[in-house]
Each structure stands twice: as structure tokens, then as C-alpha cells.
Design a protein around this motif. Structure first.
Motif, mmCIF file in Angstrom:
data_model
loop_
_atom_site.group_PDB
_atom_site.id
_atom_site.type_symbol
_atom_site.label_atom_id
_atom_site.label_comp_id
_atom_site.label_asym_id
_atom_site.label_seq_id
_atom_site.Cartn_x
_atom_site.Cartn_y
_atom_site.Cartn_z
ATOM 1 N N CYS A 1 78.860 74.745 -39.675
ATOM 2 C CA CYS A 1 79.665 73.679 -38.685
ATOM 3 C C CYS A 1 79.304 73.734 -37.451
ATOM 4 O O CYS A 1 78.913 74.347 -36.675
ATOM 5 N N PRO A 2 79.195 72.432 -37.086
ATOM 6 C CA PRO A 2 78.159 72.097 -35.110
ATOM 7 C C PRO A 2 79.495 72.431 -34.514
ATOM 8 O O PRO A 2 78.924 72.285 -33.310
ATOM 9 N N ALA A 3 80.721 72.482 -34.620
ATOM 10 C CA ALA A 3 81.178 73.158 -33.717
ATOM 11 C C ALA A 3 81.539 75.411 -33.668
ATOM 12 O O ALA A 3 82.169 75.509 -32.617
ATOM 13 N N ALA B 1 71.908 70.492 -39.821
ATOM 14 C CA ALA B 1 72.184 69.075 -39.714
ATOM 15 C C ALA B 1 74.115 69.530 -39.312
ATOM 16 O O ALA B 1 73.968 69.516 -37.684
ATOM 17 N N GLY B 2 73.766 70.886 -38.515
ATOM 18 C CA GLY B 2 75.103 70.967 -37.515
ATOM 19 C C GLY B 2 74.656 71.823 -36.195
ATOM 20 O O GLY B 2 75.546 71.686 -35.868
ATOM 21 N N ASP B 3 72.906 71.926 -35.971
ATOM 22 C CA ASP B 3 72.589 72.051 -34.910
ATOM 23 C C ASP B 3 72.497 70.665 -34.096
ATOM 24 O O ASP B 3 73.152 70.409 -33.210
ATOM 25 N N SER B 4 72.401 69.278 -34.998
ATOM 26 C CA SER B 4 72.259 68.116 -34.720
ATOM 27 C C SER B 4 72.755 67.108 -35.676
ATOM 28 O O SER B 4 72.282 66.063 -36.043
ATOM 29 N N ARG C 1 87.920 67.011 -37.431
ATOM 30 C CA ARG C 1 86.351 66.798 -36.490
ATOM 31 C C ARG C 1 85.636 67.195 -35.679
ATOM 32 O O ARG C 1 84.157 67.126 -35.505
ATOM 33 N N ARG C 2 86.070 68.087 -35.532
ATOM 34 C CA ARG C 2 85.035 69.159 -35.007
ATOM 35 C C ARG C 2 84.009 69.624 -36.429
ATOM 36 O O ARG C 2 82.800 69.527 -35.874
#
Ligand code: SF4
Length: 295
Positions: free
Chosen positions: A245-247, A32-35, A188-189
Motif C-alpha cells: 500500500c502506497p498510503a 511500487a508502493g514507495d514510488s 485512490r489510496r
């Protein structure tokens, strides 16, 4: 204290979850974090709740960092905290409440005297108008008591939904989400929402969590924003939720350099650094009081 990362990296160079972490959940979270844009609603809810659980372990004592002894004091302190630090407010309010202990006292105050006390908080003329105005409204319309309903609180001068939720959550025990600047940046991050309007953020994030989690969630997110996930230089390399974390990578990823970016406890005393997570527990494994706490 549960470790959150193992020090190893994933193929994408992101911190791997700690050994012993639920394998399925971690795998879903990393994917999920990567995409995250393709993340399903269910995966988003799971990832969001896992971030909150991890933060609850790192900040077991997360609480409002404004000092107060009553709903009235919390309401005034929250209004004063706009555009300044909680530390500055905490240094200012003892003199204010010693001189004007009740809404009636503050309502009848000489504005120039109040301005002198509030000067260190910045915007002291506007803040003086707000606290005298809200005190008058409390004295005249609510019998000198702070109302415990959102619709009443937001009618008070200088009180918006953010302030109202701080008061409801922390003085009345009513669940509320506090969408301050840290909260907006972090959610948002984390791609919990793309909304930019605070009311819409509040609704979008509220839908990811049970209501009973809202107040503590707000503290966890705000504490993380103040201490680790800063606006300009997030300390990604020292972040306990990096695997979720995606960011990750938006800030410093080198662990040693990232550690130097960690901010202080209780609003910022120079030289006082964030304690490592295990320092939040006492020798018996119980949560220890926060640095700077008395009693
Ligand atoms: S510090 Fe970095 S890894 Fe941690 S939450 Fe903020 S952006 Fe994500």
C-alpha cells in the motif's frame, strides 16, 4: 491461513512481506508502493491483483451485507442503504417485506405507512418515494420482475449504476464493480487510479482485473474499507496489505493502537471486534461462516 507480514520492517519503516512470500513480487510491490507514480502499467496490474488475492484470504466470506431473499428485496435494500448502515437496513426490511412482499404490493402502498417503517433509515420520505416508484415501474413495465440488464435497471426511480451493479452482481451473477464511498477512497489510496468520477473509477479499475473478478473484488475492497482502512483513521499497523500500500502510514502504524481501530463484523455491534484472519477458518481449515450468520 497465509500470513501476510513477518512483523519485520523494511528500511523505509514499512512492514516487510511474510517469509515465504514470492521474493520478486514482494520486491516489486514494495518498490511500487514507495514510488507508485513511476509504477509501470504491468507492475500496477500485478500489485492490484495481489492486493485482491490477499484480501480474498482475509475476507473469504466477503458478500453483500444486506439481507435479501430475492432480486426485488436486494434492489429495495440497496436503495435504502444510501446514507445509512447495512445493519440499520437489515433491521428495517423484515417489517417492510412482511407487509409488502411483492412489487405490486409496495406499488399500491400508502406512502405514510411506508414512511413509518422506513423512518429509522433516514431520508425516509425520499426513500419511500423511490421504493414505491421503482415498485410501480417494476409492476407496470417489467411484469413485477427485476430486470437483469443494466440499461433497464438504471431507468428505475432511485436506481443508479452503483445500485444496478450490486443487483446484477449478487442477484444475477453478472460481474459488476460497485463504486461506493469505501471503494472510491481505497482505490485512490492504493493509487489504482486518480479518477474521482465513479463511472471513470469503475472503468479504470475494471481494466486492471478480469471481468470474472469484479463482483468479489468489490466485496473485498468494501469489507476492507469498513473494517480496517477507515476514512479518518485507517488501521495501518494491523493491515494485511500494508506492504503493498502506497498510503501506509496515513493511519495508525503502532500495531497495538491500530488493533483498537478495527471495526466490527456485520455492520457494527458495540463490543464485537474484527476476528483475526485465522478465525475465518474452521478447525478443518475450511472457511467458517461470518459472525452473525445463521444456518
Ligand atoms: S489501512 Fe493503511 S496500509 Fe492498509 S490499505 Fe489502508 S492506508 Fe493502506
Amino acid at each position: 491461513m497465509k500470513k501476510t507480514t513477518s512483523g519485520k520492517k523494511t528500511a523505509a519503516g514499512r512492514p516487510a512481506p511474510a517469509e515465504g512470500a514470492p521474493v520478486g513480487g514482494a520486491a516489486r510491490a514494495r518498490t511500487a508502493g514507495d514510488s507508485p507514480r513511476g509504477e509501470s502499467r504491468t507492475a500496477l496490474v500485478r500489485r492490484a491483483r495481489r492486493i485482491n488475492r490477499e484480501l480474498a484470504e482475509v475476507y473469504p466470506y466477503a458478500h453483500p451485507e444486506l439481507d435479501f431473499d430475492s432480486p426485488f428485496q436486494l434492489l429495495v435494500a440497496t436503495v435504502l442503504s444510501a446514507q445509512t448502515t447495512d445493519l440499520r437496513v437489515n433491521q428495517t426490511t423484515p417489517a417492510l417485506f412482511a407487509r409488502y412482499p411483492t412489487p405490486e404490493d409496495l406499488a399500491a402502498a400508502d406512502p405514510e405507512e411506508v414512511e413509518d417503517i422506513l423512518r429509522p433509515c433516514g431520508f425516509f420520505r425520499a426513500k419511500t418515494r423511490s421504493v414505491i416508484g421503482l415498485s410501480k415501474a417494476l409492476a407496470e413495465e417489467f411484469g413485477g420482475e427485476v430486470p437483469g440488464r443494466l440499461e433497464d435497471l438504471v431507468k428505475l426511480p432511485g436506481v443508479g449504476r452503483k445500485t444496478a451493479f450490486v443487483v446484477l452482481g449478487n442477484a444475477f451473477g453478472r460481474p459488476g464493480i460497485t463504486v461506493d464511498t469505501h471503494f472510491q477512497r481505497l482505490v485512490r489510496r492504493w493509487r489504482w487510479t486518480d479518477e474521482t468520477d465513479p463511472d471513470k473509477i469503475e472503468a479504470a479499475v475494471g481494466a486492471l482485473f478480469p471481468k470474472s473478478d469484479w463482483t468479489d473484488l468489490s466485496h473485498h475492497v468494501i469489507w476492507h474499507g469498513r473494517r480496517i482502512c477507515h476514512a479518518r483513521k485507517p488501521a495501518c499497523g494491523a493491515c494485511p496489505i500494508a506492504p503493498l500500500c502506497p498510503a501506509y502510514g496515513e493511519g495508525e502504524t503502532d500495531p497495538e493502537k491500530a488493533k483498537k481501530l478495527l471495526k466490527y463484523e456485520k455492520g457494527g455491534f458495540p463490543g464485537q471486534r474484527l476476528r483475526p484472519p485465522q478465525a475465518y477458518l474452521d478447525a478443518g481449515g475450511k472457511p467458517a461462516p461470518p459472525l452473525g450468520a445463521t444456518g
